[in-house]
Design a protein around this motif. Structure first.
Motif, PDB file in Angstrom:
ATOM      1  N   MET A  65      -9.103  15.166  16.484  1.00 47.93           N
ATOM      2  CA  MET A  65      -7.644  15.058  16.411  1.00 47.93           C
ATOM      3  C   MET A  65      -7.094  15.130  14.994  1.00 47.93           C
ATOM      4  O   MET A  65      -5.915  15.414  14.790  1.00 47.93           O
ATOM      5  CB  MET A  65      -7.197  13.719  17.027  1.00 47.93           C
ATOM      6  CG  MET A  65      -7.326  13.630  18.532  1.00 47.93           C
ATOM      7  SD  MET A  65      -6.041  14.581  19.388  1.00 47.93           S
ATOM      8  CE  MET A  65      -4.595  13.575  19.029  1.00 47.93           C
ATOM      9  N   VAL A  66      -7.918  14.849  13.975  1.00 43.88           N
ATOM     10  CA  VAL A  66      -7.413  14.602  12.618  1.00 43.88           C
ATOM     11  C   VAL A  66      -7.839  15.704  11.659  1.00 43.88           C
ATOM     12  O   VAL A  66      -9.033  15.937  11.443  1.00 43.88           O
ATOM     13  CB  VAL A  66      -7.919  13.245  12.090  1.00 43.88           C
ATOM     14  CG1 VAL A  66      -7.303  12.958  10.722  1.00 43.88           C
ATOM     15  CG2 VAL A  66      -7.611  12.122  13.071  1.00 43.88           C
ATOM     16  N   ASP A  67      -6.852  16.360  11.070  1.00 46.13           N
ATOM     17  CA  ASP A  67      -7.111  17.324   9.995  1.00 46.13           C
ATOM     18  C   ASP A  67      -6.945  16.600   8.665  1.00 46.13           C
ATOM     19  O   ASP A  67      -5.908  16.670   8.010  1.00 46.13           O
ATOM     20  CB  ASP A  67      -6.139  18.495  10.100  1.00 46.13           C
ATOM     21  CG  ASP A  67      -6.343  19.532   9.002  1.00 46.13           C
ATOM     22  OD1 ASP A  67      -7.350  19.436   8.265  1.00 46.13           O
ATOM     23  OD2 ASP A  67      -5.484  20.432   8.875  1.00 46.13           O
ATOM     24  N   ALA A  68      -7.984  15.856   8.269  1.00 44.31           N
ATOM     25  CA  ALA A  68      -7.904  15.044   7.047  1.00 44.31           C
ATOM     26  C   ALA A  68      -7.796  15.898   5.795  1.00 44.31           C
ATOM     27  O   ALA A  68      -7.367  15.398   4.747  1.00 44.31           O
ATOM     28  CB  ALA A  68      -9.118  14.127   6.956  1.00 44.31           C
ATOM     29  N   ALA A  69      -8.147  17.175   5.875  1.00 51.15           N
ATOM     30  CA  ALA A  69      -8.010  18.059   4.713  1.00 51.15           C
ATOM     31  C   ALA A  69      -6.554  18.354   4.395  1.00 51.15           C
ATOM     32  O   ALA A  69      -6.245  18.878   3.320  1.00 51.15           O
ATOM     33  CB  ALA A  69      -8.768  19.368   4.955  1.00 51.15           C
ATOM     34  N   ASN A  70      -5.653  18.035   5.314  1.00 46.84           N
ATOM     35  CA  ASN A  70      -4.211  18.158   5.087  1.00 46.84           C
ATOM     36  C   ASN A  70      -3.577  16.784   5.305  1.00 46.84           C
ATOM     37  O   ASN A  70      -3.173  16.454   6.424  1.00 46.84           O
ATOM     38  CB  ASN A  70      -3.594  19.187   6.040  1.00 46.84           C
ATOM     39  CG  ASN A  70      -3.858  20.598   5.594  1.00 46.84           C
ATOM     40  OD1 ASN A  70      -3.491  20.979   4.486  1.00 46.84           O
ATOM     41  ND2 ASN A  70      -4.520  21.375   6.432  1.00 46.84           N
ATOM     42  N   THR A  71      -3.537  15.995   4.252  1.00 47.48           N
ATOM     43  CA  THR A  71      -3.093  14.610   4.322  1.00 47.48           C
ATOM     44  C   THR A  71      -1.888  14.387   3.422  1.00 47.48           C
ATOM     45  O   THR A  71      -1.799  14.951   2.333  1.00 47.48           O
ATOM     46  CB  THR A  71      -4.232  13.657   3.904  1.00 47.48           C
ATOM     47  OG1 THR A  71      -5.287  13.716   4.865  1.00 47.48           O
ATOM     48  CG2 THR A  71      -3.757  12.220   3.778  1.00 47.48           C
ATOM     49  N   ALA A  72      -0.972  13.548   3.879  1.00 48.80           N
ATOM     50  CA  ALA A  72       0.141  13.069   3.058  1.00 48.80           C
ATOM     51  C   ALA A  72       0.071  11.556   2.977  1.00 48.80           C
ATOM     52  O   ALA A  72      -0.359  10.881   3.921  1.00 48.80           O
ATOM     53  CB  ALA A  72       1.483  13.493   3.651  1.00 48.80           C
ATOM     54  N   LEU A  73       0.496  11.012   1.840  1.00 49.68           N
ATOM     55  CA  LEU A  73       0.613   9.576   1.649  1.00 49.68           C
ATOM     56  C   LEU A  73       2.088   9.216   1.560  1.00 49.68           C
ATOM     57  O   LEU A  73       2.834   9.820   0.784  1.00 49.68           O
ATOM     58  CB  LEU A  73      -0.095   9.133   0.363  1.00 49.68           C
ATOM     59  CG  LEU A  73      -1.582   9.492   0.225  1.00 49.68           C
ATOM     60  CD1 LEU A  73      -2.103   8.995  -1.124  1.00 49.68           C
ATOM     61  CD2 LEU A  73      -2.400   8.914   1.373  1.00 49.68           C
ATOM     62  N   ILE A  74       2.508   8.231   2.362  1.00 49.38           N
ATOM     63  CA  ILE A  74       3.881   7.738   2.330  1.00 49.38           C
ATOM     64  C   ILE A  74       3.841   6.261   1.976  1.00 49.38           C
ATOM     65  O   ILE A  74       3.090   5.489   2.586  1.00 49.38           O
ATOM     66  CB  ILE A  74       4.584   7.921   3.685  1.00 49.38           C
ATOM     67  CG1 ILE A  74       4.704   9.407   4.036  1.00 49.38           C
ATOM     68  CG2 ILE A  74       5.968   7.274   3.671  1.00 49.38           C
ATOM     69  CD1 ILE A  74       5.376   9.672   5.384  1.00 49.38           C
ATOM     70  N   GLY A  75       4.644   5.853   0.999  1.00 47.21           N
ATOM     71  CA  GLY A  75       4.666   4.450   0.617  1.00 47.21           C
ATOM     72  C   GLY A  75       6.062   3.977   0.297  1.00 47.21           C
ATOM     73  O   GLY A  75       6.888   4.742  -0.210  1.00 47.21           O
ATOM     74  N   TYR A  76       6.320   2.713   0.597  1.00 48.42           N
ATOM     75  CA  TYR A  76       7.608   2.083   0.321  1.00 48.42           C
ATOM     76  C   TYR A  76       7.412   0.910  -0.634  1.00 48.42           C
ATOM     77  O   TYR A  76       6.554   0.050  -0.390  1.00 48.42           O
ATOM     78  CB  TYR A  76       8.259   1.617   1.618  1.00 48.42           C
ATOM     79  CG  TYR A  76       9.426   0.670   1.452  1.00 48.42           C
ATOM     80  CD1 TYR A  76      10.465   0.955   0.560  1.00 48.42           C
ATOM     81  CD2 TYR A  76       9.499  -0.498   2.184  1.00 48.42           C
ATOM     82  CE1 TYR A  76      11.534   0.086   0.406  1.00 48.42           C
ATOM     83  CE2 TYR A  76      10.571  -1.368   2.050  1.00 48.42           C
ATOM     84  CZ  TYR A  76      11.582  -1.076   1.158  1.00 48.42           C
ATOM     85  OH  TYR A  76      12.637  -1.940   1.005  1.00 48.42           O
ATOM     86  N   SER A  77       8.173   0.874  -1.715  1.00 48.00           N
ATOM     87  CA  SER A  77       8.148  -0.219  -2.681  1.00 48.00           C
ATOM     88  C   SER A  77       6.742  -0.373  -3.262  1.00 48.00           C
ATOM     89  O   SER A  77       6.271   0.505  -3.973  1.00 48.00           O
ATOM     90  CB  SER A  77       8.665  -1.495  -2.038  1.00 48.00           C
ATOM     91  OG  SER A  77       8.938  -2.483  -3.000  1.00 48.00           O
ATOM     92  N   MET A  78       6.006  -1.457  -2.924  1.00 48.36           N
ATOM     93  CA  MET A  78       4.635  -1.566  -3.411  1.00 48.36           C
ATOM     94  C   MET A  78       3.737  -0.503  -2.791  1.00 48.36           C
ATOM     95  O   MET A  78       2.723  -0.111  -3.384  1.00 48.36           O
ATOM     96  CB  MET A  78       4.081  -2.957  -3.110  1.00 48.36           C
ATOM     97  CG  MET A  78       4.769  -4.079  -3.872  1.00 48.36           C
ATOM     98  SD  MET A  78       4.949  -3.773  -5.652  1.00 48.36           S
ATOM     99  CE  MET A  78       3.243  -3.560  -6.162  1.00 48.36           C
ATOM    100  N   GLY A  79       4.102  -0.031  -1.607  1.00 45.66           N
ATOM    101  CA  GLY A  79       3.387   1.110  -1.042  1.00 45.66           C
ATOM    102  C   GLY A  79       3.599   2.356  -1.875  1.00 45.66           C
ATOM    103  O   GLY A  79       2.680   3.153  -2.070  1.00 45.66           O
ATOM    104  N   GLY A  80       4.832   2.543  -2.392  1.00 48.38           N
ATOM    105  CA  GLY A  80       5.104   3.659  -3.284  1.00 48.38           C
ATOM    106  C   GLY A  80       4.334   3.546  -4.579  1.00 48.38           C
ATOM    107  O   GLY A  80       3.817   4.540  -5.116  1.00 48.38           O
ATOM    108  N   TYR A  81       4.256   2.346  -5.118  1.00 48.42           N
ATOM    109  CA  TYR A  81       3.430   2.059  -6.301  1.00 48.42           C
ATOM    110  C   TYR A  81       2.001   2.537  -6.061  1.00 48.42           C
ATOM    111  O   TYR A  81       1.390   3.187  -6.918  1.00 48.42           O
ATOM    112  CB  TYR A  81       3.502   0.550  -6.554  1.00 48.42           C
ATOM    113  CG  TYR A  81       2.350  -0.089  -7.288  1.00 48.42           C
ATOM    114  CD1 TYR A  81       2.417  -0.325  -8.657  1.00 48.42           C
ATOM    115  CD2 TYR A  81       1.215  -0.535  -6.588  1.00 48.42           C
ATOM    116  CE1 TYR A  81       1.374  -0.965  -9.323  1.00 48.42           C
ATOM    117  CE2 TYR A  81       0.178  -1.170  -7.244  1.00 48.42           C
ATOM    118  CZ  TYR A  81       0.251  -1.380  -8.613  1.00 48.42           C
ATOM    119  OH  TYR A  81      -0.781  -2.007  -9.267  1.00 48.42           O
ATOM    120  N   GLY A  82       1.460   2.229  -4.884  1.00 49.87           N
ATOM    121  CA  GLY A  82       0.078   2.580  -4.588  1.00 49.87           C
ATOM    122  C   GLY A  82      -0.150   4.060  -4.382  1.00 49.87           C
ATOM    123  O   GLY A  82      -1.129   4.622  -4.880  1.00 49.87           O
TER     124      GLY A  82
END
Length: 427
Positions: A214-231
């Protein structure tokens, strides 16, 4: 007596009728993430039914930052609960999910923890739609404190468009488990990488897991908010500054572990994962506190979409998020600004107007309607990730005048692109 519609009212009626805006009733109540009548074009859900499952992961032998002793860093097996939304086989009669989170604070006797629940449109434990996968992977990281359910309006929406979306409960950083801040500072990027590797492992054929194939890990995005954005910015190559590494050491009684996430460590650049193709950072914290310097921001090369309020009083704007945008000179980047908004440009709306003031303000924006913000975020994140993870022809949704009042932005209902700015710069 028969009343006739004015020409303006008639135009609006026709517009709403033909744009397919939803009608809400007792039998079909509004759920976080549903499109309002003035939602921009890409905010609407995709064609996939959405399933959701909870996974318990264990990141073994991790530094126990909260129990650091001089010249000794103990280790522990770090548990991570994640929620996975995914395209599912059609099941129209299945019961929709109910999510549970917490109000209050574990560290405030005047605000004891209290569970609350709210509805979603995903189906718990639905059969995966493995006939059209694998699907690009999106990893979502909440603020401090927060939870994996903080942005269900977005996670469900993206899964309906053909993504596997994984939101992390960052241990020692959730509403129910808010540990000391040092844990959040150290573990965020490492949690993101661990979850990416786990999703790739579970995707393998023969894994006997619902995510197999199910997972195409070769095409990944990271989404972060506040401290998640920091990370997510650090995971993407924005190395922490020497001054911030020193501040972390003082905070923890001498730990040097954060130096591994700075450009001072020769191994750091090699940790940027080529599978990560895009980053979305909502109100990322840290720039005002010296987390990044010019060299650190220049090392960010993954396409990045920043979202902020012009009056953000937590992460800062001119010297905060906007400064990150201006300093990340080696990447293709955007900055969407909600004029007069503060820090809460990412979460679900408050679950009720009857909340305690502190709980209400944890989710609310004083000027903007949160449901409106949610729809705009869905629109722009869909466009940005569609380009970078799926190769979709969505460039025209981002090729806009900087000021939303100069002309109606593409995809927006007439008269509704107001109070927004969109900046774009290339390397």
């Amino acid at each position: 007596m028969i009343r006739t519609l004015s020409s303006t009212a008639f135009f609006l009626f026709i517009l709403l009728f033909f744009t397919g805006s939803p009608v809400y009733s007792q039998n079909n109540p509004f759920v976080f993430g549903d499109p309002l009548p003035d939602a921009p074009e890409l905010a609407y859900r995709g064609n996939f039914q959405v399933g959701v499952q909870t996974l318990e992961l264990l990141h073994k032998n991790q530094p126990d930052i909260l129990n650091y002793k001089e010249n000794e860093t103990p280790e522990y097996d770090r548990p991570l609960t994640v929620e996975v939304w995914y395209p599912a086989a059609k099941s129209p009669d299945a019961q929709r999910v109910t999510y549970q989170d917490y109000l209050g604070s574990p560290n405030d006797p005047d605000r004891p923890l209290e569970a609350f629940s709210f509805s979603g449109r995903a189906i718990r434990n639905a059969t995966p739609n493995d006939s059209e996968g694998p699907f690009p992977l999106i990893i979502v990281s909440h603020g401090y404190p927060g939870s994996r359910f903080l942005m269900t309006y977005l996670t469900e929406n993206l899964a309906s468009k053909g993504y596997v979306v994984v939101a992390i409960d960052h241990t020692e950083s959730t509403h129910a488990d808010a540990g000391k801040f040092a844990s959040t500072l150290y573990h965020r990027a490492l949690d993101d990488f661990f979850v990416l590797n786990e999703m790739a492992r579970l995707n393998e054929s023969g894994s006997d897991h619902f995510l197999s194939g199910m997972v195409d890990a070769a095409n990944t995005a990271l989404i972060g908010y506040s401290m998640g954005g920091y990370g997510v910015l650090n995971a993407g190559g924005a190395g922490y500054s020497p001054g911030f590494v020193e501040a972390f050491s003082q905070m923890t009684g001498g730990s040097e572990k954060l130096a591994e996430r700075s450009l001072a460590d020769p191994a750091y650049s090699g940790t940027v994962d080529s599978r990560v193709k895009a980053i979305v950072a909502f109100a990322p914290w840290g720039m005002q506190r010296g987390v990044w310097d010019a060299e650190g921001l220049e090392n960010l090369r993954i396409p990045t979409f920043l979202i902020a309020g012009s009056e953000d009083d937590i992460s800062g704007y001119e010297e905060g998020v906007k400064a990150i945008y201006e300093g990340a000179v080696n990447t293709n980047r955007y900055l969407l600004t909600y004029l007069n908004a503060r820090h809460n440009v990412a979460p679900n709306p408050p679950v009720s107007p009857d909340l305690d003031q502190a709980d209400y303000m944890h989710y609310s924006e004083p000027v903007w309607k949160e449901r409106r913000i949610n729809n705009i975020n869905q629109h722009f994140v869909t466009a940005f990730l569609g380009i970078h993870l799926k190769g979709l022809d969505y460039e025209s949704f981002l090729d806009l005048s900087a000021n939303s009042l100069e002309e109606t932005w593409k995809g927006f209902v007439p008269r509704t692109s107001i109070g927004l700015e969109l900046r774009h710069a290339k390397p």
